[in-house]
Design a protein around this motif. Sequence first.
Motif, short mmCIF file in Angstrom:
data_model
loop_
_atom_site.label_atom_id
_atom_site.label_comp_id
_atom_site.label_asym_id
_atom_site.label_seq_id
_atom_site.Cartn_x
_atom_site.Cartn_y
_atom_site.Cartn_z
N HIS A 189 45.16 46.54 41.00
CA HIS A 189 45.46 45.53 40.08
C HIS A 189 44.80 43.94 40.33
O HIS A 189 44.17 43.46 39.71
CB HIS A 189 47.07 45.48 39.71
N SER A 197 49.09 48.25 43.18
CA SER A 197 49.29 46.68 43.19
C SER A 197 48.00 46.13 43.65
O SER A 197 47.50 45.23 43.10
CB SER A 197 50.45 46.37 44.13
N ASN A 240 55.11 49.05 38.47
CA ASN A 240 55.25 47.46 38.51
C ASN A 240 56.71 47.34 38.64
O ASN A 240 57.40 47.72 37.76
CB ASN A 240 54.40 47.19 37.40
N GLN A 280 55.99 40.61 42.08
CA GLN A 280 55.81 41.35 40.94
C GLN A 280 56.90 40.84 40.09
O GLN A 280 56.97 41.16 38.69
CB GLN A 280 55.74 42.73 40.86
N LYS A 286 58.48 44.65 38.18
CA LYS A 286 58.97 43.41 37.20
C LYS A 286 60.23 43.73 36.56
O LYS A 286 60.38 44.77 35.96
CB LYS A 286 58.06 43.02 36.06
N TYR A 293 50.09 50.44 36.48
CA TYR A 293 50.70 49.09 36.74
C TYR A 293 50.84 48.60 35.44
O TYR A 293 52.17 48.05 35.04
CB TYR A 293 49.74 48.34 37.55
N GLU A 294 49.97 48.46 34.53
CA GLU A 294 50.01 47.94 33.05
C GLU A 294 50.98 48.37 32.54
O GLU A 294 51.73 47.85 31.55
CB GLU A 294 48.56 48.07 32.23
#
Length: 476
Positions: free
Chosen positions: A271, A268, A286, A311, A288, A280-281
């Motif tokens: 990023h 995190s 991540n 996030q 989310k 993360y991408e």
Amino acid sequence: MTEKMLTFVHLEQKYPHKREASERRTDFNEIYAPFDDNSAADQSSRCSQCGVPFCQAHCPLYNNIPDWLRLTTEGRLEEAYAISAATNNMPEVTGRICPQDRLCEGNCVIEQSTHGAVTIGSVEKYITDTAFANGWVKPPKPAKENGMSVGIIGGGPGGMAAAEQLRLKGYEVHIYDRYDRMGGLLVYGIPGFKLEKDVVERRVKLLEEGGVVMHTEFEVGRDATLDDLRKKHDSVLIATGVYKARELKLPGAGLGNVYPALEYLTTSNRHGLGDTVPAYEDGTLNAKDKNVVVIGGGDTAMDCVRTAIRQGAKSVKCLYRRDRANMPGSQREVANAEEEGVEFVWLTNPEAFVGDDKVTGVRAVKMRLGAPDAGGRQSPEIIEDSSYTMDADMVILALGFEPEDLPTLFDAPELGVSRWGTVKIDFRTMMTNLDGVFAAGDIARGASLVVWAIRDGRDAADRIDEYLLARKEAAA
């Protein structure tokens, strides 16, 4: 600053219960609301200048808090900064991330009288940020070079504090760190919403301007052995910190989407720093739209739950086997997390992780606190037939950190370590069993606070100076 802001931001009233969803925070501003000269003076003027400054006594750095509060009240901010910086190499950092509710503010006489502590941390932060803005903070340049050099392994707060103190004494100082940026956990472990990364970078730049030589992406044991550094420098300081995650050996621990806290936080933070971070991408690390379960009750666990909220996690639960009163993390952090929508599941312990290839749930069991042990702490006990399973798309293990095997990593089997893996030192001299090799911070004392790392770094610089001057005198 309004009464409401002070109550919310600094918990001058005791910790609020969890708010309903409609009342939860959505702005995610950090715990320090905007401060100005008037706000700083107003807060500082609340200091009672008591005869026994408990705030100072409970600060690991023994900062002269009453004096710089008084100077702030009088508008003498440059002098206030000078007093603050005399005992603290990073007041802009400690002002942001120290658990003041457990240290200075928690022991403020006004807090004890139920009127709410002076917000010492926010004043400390404001004083130092003002000092930087006005050019009062200078690089550590010595009056005279002494012709000796010190190598420091680890560019975290302990190493940085030692580097500044040694540089001021006239030493040539080199810091060796395995990461691509200096700062250690200040950069990669602590979220940017608590400690802005440019604040750390500003301090690193100041050290460089003072002549401290930085060696990034340098691994002792790979790029040079400990013995190589001992030959290169007159003394060596080990200030690596502790990075090895404590494991939770439960059924299903090897499933996908079960991660150690530092891996999650580092991803995190990278990023946030603008690095390209595939994990993360692509959504792997991540949170989310995921149901996130964090296991642990310390400050690292709070960093994880609050990061997951930011996030865009679908839900965030924090499991802790004891109750709120017995958790080791900052109560202020808990209250902030609750304000942001984290659900704390107290007196609950994980039994297993459920899923096929990836985790889909955490099977947990309810606990109760039993009789106190010899130290007065109650041990958690399992409540029979209380198991249940909660949904989880991501599990983060925030169970603390242990030392890495430095004798093996450094190709230095002769380096003495304790049964816990920490580097053994004589706590009077701070020297290891190897002549001229010192250790400071978490790697010597075990996982602790940033403020203790700074204190240890300062003390180590003094002990190294005493050692080298005595050696020089003996050789004369």
